[in-house]
Write a protein that holds these residues in place. Sequence first.
Motif, short mmCIF file in Angstrom:
data_model
loop_
_atom_site.label_atom_id
_atom_site.label_comp_id
_atom_site.label_asym_id
_atom_site.label_seq_id
_atom_site.Cartn_x
_atom_site.Cartn_y
_atom_site.Cartn_z
N THR A 37 37.84 -20.92 67.53
CA THR A 37 36.44 -21.31 67.44
C THR A 37 35.56 -20.25 68.11
O THR A 37 36.06 -19.44 68.92
N THR A 39 31.32 -19.57 69.62
CA THR A 39 30.02 -20.18 69.95
C THR A 39 28.92 -19.13 69.84
O THR A 39 29.08 -18.01 70.32
N GLU A 77 30.56 -25.95 62.79
CA GLU A 77 31.12 -27.24 63.19
C GLU A 77 30.06 -28.15 63.78
O GLU A 77 30.02 -29.32 63.47
N SER A 78 29.23 -27.60 64.65
CA SER A 78 28.16 -28.43 65.24
C SER A 78 27.02 -27.55 65.73
O SER A 78 27.22 -26.39 66.07
N VAL A 79 25.84 -28.14 65.72
CA VAL A 79 24.66 -27.45 66.29
C VAL A 79 24.11 -28.38 67.37
O VAL A 79 23.84 -29.55 67.11
N VAL A 80 23.96 -27.83 68.57
CA VAL A 80 23.40 -28.63 69.66
C VAL A 80 22.01 -28.09 69.99
O VAL A 80 21.85 -26.92 70.37
N THR A 110 25.49 -23.20 68.59
CA THR A 110 26.26 -23.55 67.40
C THR A 110 27.74 -23.26 67.65
O THR A 110 28.08 -22.19 68.17
N LYS A 111 28.56 -24.23 67.29
CA LYS A 111 30.01 -24.00 67.38
C LYS A 111 30.52 -23.76 65.97
O LYS A 111 30.19 -24.52 65.03
#
Lengths: 154, 198
Positions: A37, A39, A77-80, A110-111
């Motif tokens: 992964t 970031t 995968e995800s956005v925080v 973002t991951k």
Amino acid sequence: MKNLWTIPLLAAALGAQMAPTLTVAPLPTVKVAKGKTATVTVKASLPEGYHANSNKPTYPYLIPLTLKWTGGPLQMESVVYPAGVTERYGFQLPTDKPLSVVTGEFSIVTKFKVPADAPSGPAAQTGMLKYQACDNKACYPPKNVPINVTVSVE
Amino acid sequence: MVQSAQYFFRLVAILLATFGAATFVWSFGHHEQPAVKAAVKDATERKTAPDFDLKDASGKVVHLSDFKGKIVLLDFWATWCGPCNIEIPWFTEFQRKYKDRGFEVLGVSMDDDGWKAVNPFVKEKKINYRILLGNDQTGDLYGGVEALPTTFVIDRDGKIASVHVGLSGKNEFEAAIEKLLDSGPGNNIEARKKNGGA
């Protein structure tokens, strides 16, 4: 055509309030390994006196802060997003709820997942940051800022 | 002696020209400061409001020139604009209060999502005046409207009497409208006074 000469006069008249520019800090190259992964942190800032709606605005008709990844070798995968701060502004009615906004410097994290079959070597991961800003008296049209990260898949 | 006089007059001319140029440049910088100080311009100083053709919700093409002879409050706004939401009820009230005296509100929506965003909003806010769908070209015609709301009060001759950038005071708009309404049809009382007319 006869009214063309009024344009510079009107422009001068309206020049007092211009749209703010959101600044995005240069993004360093991200070195990633296949199957792992990664970031990416996008650091942005708005000039003092301006705010933009957070990713979860108080009212549905407000335009949220969004970061959309549009291309590149990595899988999002995800956005925080930054947690919005709640503020009241001079243009609100006393009965209005405080607005959820971002101001000053903020980060969006973002991951990504690096596919096992991602091509080796450098590549561009591209995205678009959308924001809509206001100050205490006026709002400005939504703007898109292109985001470009160099990723090096090893 | 003659040379001294010539030199003196030349110097005065240069000073006057410099002062005039400085005043001209200053007037551009201070042409219309943010809304709080927006005032109705003297009739002789008003510029023609650029004409446009925009569609209303029914698809009918509307020109600004269709309203010549009326006082028009031309409001650039958007559904996502908080300050615009404060002004809209005032404009609804003005439309109701002044429409029989030759007054019209025109709202130019700058929403990218078009009628899909605008129609429900108009219904929810019970907007009683005509809404048109604007675009960047319309904004450019009016000097590049960036800040919303931006509102122009246009006199019966189709000339811009006041510009209000950002959220303004209800009383400012009302004062401008009343002043133009009081100046009556033709709307050139001040100009006629200046020219020595009745």
